[in-house]
Write a protein that holds these residues in place. Structure first.
Motif, PDB file in Angstrom:
ATOM      1  N   PRO A  23     -36.724  14.127  -4.704  1.00 35.87           N
ATOM      2  CA  PRO A  23     -36.892  14.099  -3.250  1.00 35.87           C
ATOM      3  C   PRO A  23     -37.198  15.488  -2.700  1.00 35.87           C
ATOM      4  O   PRO A  23     -36.590  16.491  -3.113  1.00 35.87           O
ATOM      5  CB  PRO A  23     -35.545  13.577  -2.751  1.00 35.87           C
ATOM      6  N   PRO A  24     -38.147  15.589  -1.771  1.00 32.96           N
ATOM      7  CA  PRO A  24     -38.598  16.910  -1.294  1.00 32.96           C
ATOM      8  C   PRO A  24     -37.608  17.622  -0.376  1.00 32.96           C
ATOM      9  O   PRO A  24     -37.800  18.790  -0.053  1.00 32.96           O
ATOM     10  CB  PRO A  24     -39.892  16.580  -0.547  1.00 32.96           C
ATOM     11  N   SER A  25     -36.559  16.944   0.041  1.00 33.93           N
ATOM     12  CA  SER A  25     -35.599  17.540   0.962  1.00 33.93           C
ATOM     13  C   SER A  25     -34.974  18.803   0.370  1.00 33.93           C
ATOM     14  O   SER A  25     -34.653  18.877  -0.820  1.00 33.93           O
ATOM     15  CB  SER A  25     -34.495  16.528   1.293  1.00 33.93           C
ATOM     16  N   SER A  26     -34.774  19.805   1.224  1.00 35.84           N
ATOM     17  CA  SER A  26     -34.152  21.054   0.778  1.00 35.84           C
ATOM     18  C   SER A  26     -32.696  20.845   0.362  1.00 35.84           C
ATOM     19  O   SER A  26     -32.095  21.709  -0.276  1.00 35.84           O
ATOM     20  CB  SER A  26     -34.226  22.100   1.893  1.00 35.84           C
ATOM     21  N   ALA A  27     -32.130  19.685   0.730  1.00 26.07           N
ATOM     22  CA  ALA A  27     -30.764  19.381   0.295  1.00 26.07           C
ATOM     23  C   ALA A  27     -30.679  19.235  -1.217  1.00 26.07           C
ATOM     24  O   ALA A  27     -29.597  19.338  -1.801  1.00 26.07           O
ATOM     25  CB  ALA A  27     -30.277  18.108   0.977  1.00 26.07           C
ATOM     26  N   TRP A  28     -31.829  18.950  -1.830  1.00 31.63           N
ATOM     27  CA  TRP A  28     -31.876  18.882  -3.288  1.00 31.63           C
ATOM     28  C   TRP A  28     -32.137  20.291  -3.813  1.00 31.63           C
ATOM     29  O   TRP A  28     -33.264  20.780  -3.790  1.00 31.63           O
ATOM     30  CB  TRP A  28     -32.982  17.925  -3.749  1.00 31.63           C
ATOM     31  N   GLY A  29     -31.106  20.945  -4.285  1.00 31.69           N
ATOM     32  CA  GLY A  29     -31.257  22.308  -4.776  1.00 31.69           C
ATOM     33  C   GLY A  29     -32.115  22.375  -6.025  1.00 31.69           C
ATOM     34  O   GLY A  29     -32.295  21.381  -6.741  1.00 31.69           O
ATOM     35  N   ALA A  30     -32.630  23.543  -6.301  1.00 28.89           N
ATOM     36  CA  ALA A  30     -33.467  23.739  -7.484  1.00 28.89           C
ATOM     37  C   ALA A  30     -32.668  23.424  -8.745  1.00 28.89           C
ATOM     38  O   ALA A  30     -31.462  23.685  -8.829  1.00 28.89           O
ATOM     39  CB  ALA A  30     -33.992  25.167  -7.521  1.00 28.89           C
ATOM     40  N   ARG A  31     -33.369  22.872  -9.741  1.00 30.44           N
ATOM     41  CA  ARG A  31     -32.712  22.508 -10.994  1.00 30.44           C
ATOM     42  C   ARG A  31     -33.752  22.429 -12.103  1.00 30.44           C
ATOM     43  O   ARG A  31     -34.954  22.315 -11.845  1.00 30.44           O
ATOM     44  CB  ARG A  31     -31.978  21.185 -10.863  1.00 30.44           C
ATOM     45  N   THR A  32     -33.300  22.461 -13.327  1.00 30.69           N
ATOM     46  CA  THR A  32     -34.164  22.292 -14.497  1.00 30.69           C
ATOM     47  C   THR A  32     -33.669  21.092 -15.295  1.00 30.69           C
ATOM     48  O   THR A  32     -32.474  21.005 -15.617  1.00 30.69           O
ATOM     49  CB  THR A  32     -34.152  23.546 -15.382  1.00 30.69           C
ATOM     50  N   GLN A  33     -34.602  20.194 -15.590  1.00 32.94           N
ATOM     51  CA  GLN A  33     -34.271  19.055 -16.444  1.00 32.94           C
ATOM     52  C   GLN A  33     -34.970  19.231 -17.789  1.00 32.94           C
ATOM     53  O   GLN A  33     -36.137  19.626 -17.855  1.00 32.94           O
ATOM     54  CB  GLN A  33     -34.695  17.735 -15.804  1.00 32.94           C
ATOM     55  N   THR A  34     -34.241  18.949 -18.848  1.00 33.29           N
ATOM     56  CA  THR A  34     -34.799  19.011 -20.198  1.00 33.29           C
ATOM     57  C   THR A  34     -35.285  17.625 -20.579  1.00 33.29           C
ATOM     58  O   THR A  34     -34.489  16.675 -20.634  1.00 33.29           O
ATOM     59  CB  THR A  34     -33.749  19.517 -21.195  1.00 33.29           C
ATOM     60  N   ILE A  35     -36.584  17.534 -20.829  1.00 33.53           N
ATOM     61  CA  ILE A  35     -37.222  16.220 -20.946  1.00 33.53           C
ATOM     62  C   ILE A  35     -38.079  16.176 -22.202  1.00 33.53           C
ATOM     63  O   ILE A  35     -38.805  17.124 -22.518  1.00 33.53           O
ATOM     64  CB  ILE A  35     -38.104  15.934 -19.717  1.00 33.53           C
ATOM     65  N   THR A  36     -38.025  15.038 -22.898  1.00 34.28           N
ATOM     66  CA  THR A  36     -38.942  14.712 -23.986  1.00 34.28           C
ATOM     67  C   THR A  36     -39.820  13.556 -23.532  1.00 34.28           C
ATOM     68  O   THR A  36     -39.314  12.566 -22.986  1.00 34.28           O
ATOM     69  CB  THR A  36     -38.186  14.318 -25.264  1.00 34.28           C
ATOM     70  N   VAL A  37     -41.130  13.677 -23.749  1.00 31.09           N
ATOM     71  CA  VAL A  37     -42.070  12.625 -23.379  1.00 31.09           C
ATOM     72  C   VAL A  37     -42.435  11.832 -24.621  1.00 31.09           C
ATOM     73  O   VAL A  37     -42.879  12.407 -25.635  1.00 31.09           O
ATOM     74  CB  VAL A  37     -43.347  13.208 -22.739  1.00 31.09           C
ATOM     75  N   LEU A  38     -42.246  10.517 -24.553  1.00 32.87           N
ATOM     76  CA  LEU A  38     -42.565   9.644 -25.674  1.00 32.87           C
ATOM     77  C   LEU A  38     -43.536   8.557 -25.217  1.00 32.87           C
ATOM     78  O   LEU A  38     -43.622   8.247 -24.015  1.00 32.87           O
ATOM     79  CB  LEU A  38     -41.299   9.005 -26.262  1.00 32.87           C
ATOM     80  N   GLY A  39     -44.241   7.969 -26.159  1.00 32.79           N
ATOM     81  CA  GLY A  39     -45.175   6.913 -25.820  1.00 32.79           C
ATOM     82  C   GLY A  39     -45.214   5.839 -26.876  1.00 32.79           C
ATOM     83  O   GLY A  39     -44.873   6.071 -28.048  1.00 32.79           O
TER      84      GLY A  39
END
Length: 713
Positions: free
Chosen positions: A634-650
């Motif tokens: 969500p673009p709201s500034s209430a959502w603080g910056a964060r880093t998610q560790t993600i693997t993309v699979l198909g």
């Protein structure tokens, strides 16, 4: 919109139901067309593309070949011929020529090309964009070529996009009929230098009850003809006798018995001005008249017919490159037959009946071939009583149009809605239907539309073939948004193949019976049944037996099905994941997997908390060469910056997954929109996209408000 109704239709194997025997669809043509994309070329193929406003979207087959200077496209001649007509496009504001080669030898003639008649803007029409990109240019080769010979076109200084070539064996010019009055005997100038208007008028006056002869030549008229009645206007053939005028006949009435045959009328209409009568025929020819063997090009409208045209026959003619309709029966037409004609590149409905000021009745469009209407329908019936649309071939409709529309859209009053029996039989629709930019959803290949009032006529749709529709096959809608019902419709005997989304797109209250309708390679589901407005009622589909291949129903009326298998993607820039089924290993409270594909960046999926790793999966419906992902929070500034560790699979089958992009950290920061872009390898091909989240610095769960997948990198 209400939840989709479950419709019980016969399931089972995809079996072809042969329609009852009927005449072949389309006109019997004197030429054979060859698509440029199937020819040999040193140029660049463009398309397929169904996106309104693109060059390829207006091309026959939605593909064409672009030639830069020195590049060529070489056609293999399909039949004995001595003439060719070429559909092409050049950039706006440019003109030039193509060199022509026969079996490798350059001939002395060149083919002129120009943008003069193209790039039409109609800002007063909602949803219109600049359109009408193509034009047609013809050439007598000066020699005979045989089947298997090679004819090539080479660009000189101007970039030219070549669409299709029509090869034709043109016979010798006809001779003057005995007792006829030649326009040259009244002073007409066959060189085109002088003004021949008065000579034509004098010849018509002298030939009452007889024939006005138009010898081979080019004749220039500077104003329209009126008072035309009880006379035949005849030329030596449409390749030989050519009249140059943008207004040929303009008259509000006639006693009739006017017969126009065997010559060409070439206009100079470069824009669409609806208040101008820039038409081959504007008004009335009168009862018991006919038009045959004509070549009509570069007009606003071919025939805009008002007043008494009872028992008119329009047949075996070509209408090309009009900025508006090809032919419009504008009310009070009785017993009119429009048959065996070829129409290409209309800027509005190619053929229309519009029951303004009185009902069109007992009239028909039969065995016509229609290609590339670029701002409306191939065939449109707006009101009228006991109308027939039979054995027509319609292909490549573009914006704001279906292949065939049966409609109560009135535009103006007084209007006569559909009544009696409307017969739609034996028609073939190819790549018909389009995205309507005003509705923000698609129009089907064949549309029944209660736009301004309920449809109470009996509508019988029989023996229909629909192939490669980018969206749906049959659409039932109240296009004005008022929810008027569509009733008394029967669809009996139809073969549907490679439809992009659904077989039946029902958006109005009402009812229809389907019998012997078979479908194969349906893009998404058999039925979309979501009447609008939601309170307007339901649409009932009755299974009359013999149906196969389309028993499923689209379940989510909050989203539009997107094109699936069997077709070029109508919009290569669309988000493939939007509205598709999504699942996850877990969800927190109301933050379900579907929130990440609902098109709303403020809603979101959240996995089970404190339980890494968690995964989220979407089924794109078909395998795609996905090149880019856009991940959002969500673009709201209430959502603080964060880093998610993600693997993309198909996966292509939903069971065996492989890693597309290994585990990596992706930064989401509201200062930059809270989005992360993931570029995928060029080898990526997947139907099922899975994101596995193993860490999140802002919350102990996987989180996505939108997951977007694109073909473009």
């Amino acid at each position: 919109m209400p939840a989709a109704m479950v419709v019980a239709l016969s399931a089972g194997l995809l079996t072809a139901i042969a329609p009852a025997a009927h005449a072949a669809a389309g006109a019997t043509l004197h030429f054979t067309s060859v698509e440029a994309e199937s020819a040999t070329t040193t140029g660049t193929k463009i398309g397929p593309d169904y996106t309104q406003g693109t060059l390829a979207s207006e091309a026959s087959g939605r593909q064409a070949v672009r030639l830069s200077a020195g590049q060529r496209v070489e056609f293999t001649v399909p039949r004995a011929a001595n003439a060719v007509n070429l559909a092409y496009s050049v950039p706006d504001g440019q003109s030039g020529s193509l060199d022509v080669y026969v079996n490798g030898t350059k001939i002395s003639k060149t083919l002129p090309v120009t943008s003069k008649y193209s790039y039409i803007d109609t800002g007063w029409i909602p949803g219109a964009k600049t359109h009408h990109f193509f034009d047609n240019s013809r050439l007598l080769l000066g020699q005979n070529v045989q089947q298997g010979d090679k004819v090539a076109f080479q660009a000189t200084g101007t970039q030219v996009t070549v669409d299709v070539a029509d090869f034709e064996q043109v016979g010798q010019a006809a001779g003057q009929p005995a007792g006829s009055v030649s326009v040259t005997s009244k002073g007409a100038d066959p060189t085109g230098s002088g003004d021949s208007t008065q000579a034509f008028r004098d010849a018509i006056a002298a030939a009452q009850g007889g024939v006005v002869w138009i010898p081979p030549g080019d004749y220039r008229l500077t104003s329209s003809l009126g008072g035309v009645q009880n006379v035949t206007l005849q030329g030596a053939g449409s390749w030989y006798s050519v009249v140059h005028t943008s207004r040929f006949i303009d008259q509000s009435s006639s006693s009739g018995n006017v017969h126009i045959k065997d010559f060409a009328v070439m206009g100079e209409v470069t824009e669409r001005v609806d208040s101008n009568p820039d038409n081959f025929v504007n008004g009335a020819l009168g009862p018991n008249s006919s038009v045959s063997g004509m070549w009509i090009q570069h007009m606003k409208v071919g025939l805009w017919l008002m007043g008494n045209n009872d028992n008119l026959v329009v047949e075996n003619s070509r209408i090309l490159d009009t900025t508006a309709d090809g032919l419009n029966l504008n009310g009070n037409a009785h017993g009119v037959r429009v048959r065996g004609n070829f129409l290409r590149n209309q800027g509005d409905d190619s053929l229309a009946m519009w029951s303004l000021n009185g009902a069109d009745s007992n009239s028909s469009f039969e065995n016509n071939t229609i290609s590339q209407p670029n701002l409306a329908n191939g065939i449109a019936i707006y009101g009228g009583t006991d109308i027939a649309v039979k054995n027509n071939l319609v292909s490549d409709t573009n914006a704001l149009g279906s292949g065939i529309a049966i409609s109560n859209q009135k535009f103006l009053d007084p209007f006569s809605p559909l009544a009696g029996t409307i017969t739609v039989d034996g028609n073939t629709l190819v790549r018909a239907g389009a995205m309507n930019p005003n509705w923000n959803h698609p129009m089907g290949a064949l549309r029944v539309d209660s736009y301004d009032s309920a449809i109470n006529a009996t509508v019988n749709i029989t023996n229909t073939t629909i192939t490669d529709s980018p969206y749906s096959a049959f659409e039932f809608v109240s296009g004005g948004g008022q929810g008027y019902p569509v009733r008394n419709v029967t669809v009996d005997g139809a073969t549907v193949k490679n439809t992009g989304t659904v077989v039946v797109q029902a958006e109005a209250q009402g009812a229809a019976t389907f019998r012997n309708v078979s479908a194969a390679a349906v893009g998404v589901a058999g039925v979309y049944n979501c009447p609008y407005p939601a309170s307007s009622g339901t649409f009932s589909l009755t299974d009359g037996g013999g149906n196969s291949g389309w028993s499923s129903t689209w379940a989510d009326c909050s989203t539009w099905p997107q094109p699936g298998q069997g077709n070029p993607d109508p919009d290569p820039n669309r988000n493939l994941a939007k509205g598709r089924p999504a699942t996850a290993t877990g969800s927190q409270d109301v933050y379900t997997p579907g929130k990440a594909v609902d098109g709303d960046a403020n809603s979101y999926w959240e996995s089970a908390n404190n339980a890494f790793p968690q995964s989220w999966t979407v089924d794109l419906g078909s395998s795609y060469a996905v090149r880019r992902l856009v991940l959002k929070l969500p673009p709201s500034s209430a959502w603080g910056a964060r880093t998610q560790t993600i693997t993309v699979l198909g996966s292509t089958d939903g069971s065996s997954y492989s890693t597309v992009i290994g585990s990596a950290g992706y930064r989401f920061d509201p200062a930059t929109g809270n989005t992360a872009t993931v570029s995928l390898p060029a080898s990526t091909n997947l139907r099922y996209l899975r994101l596995s989240v193993s860490a999140n610095t802002g919350w102990p769960a996987g989180q996505f408000s939108e997951v977007e997948a694109y073909l473009t990198s």
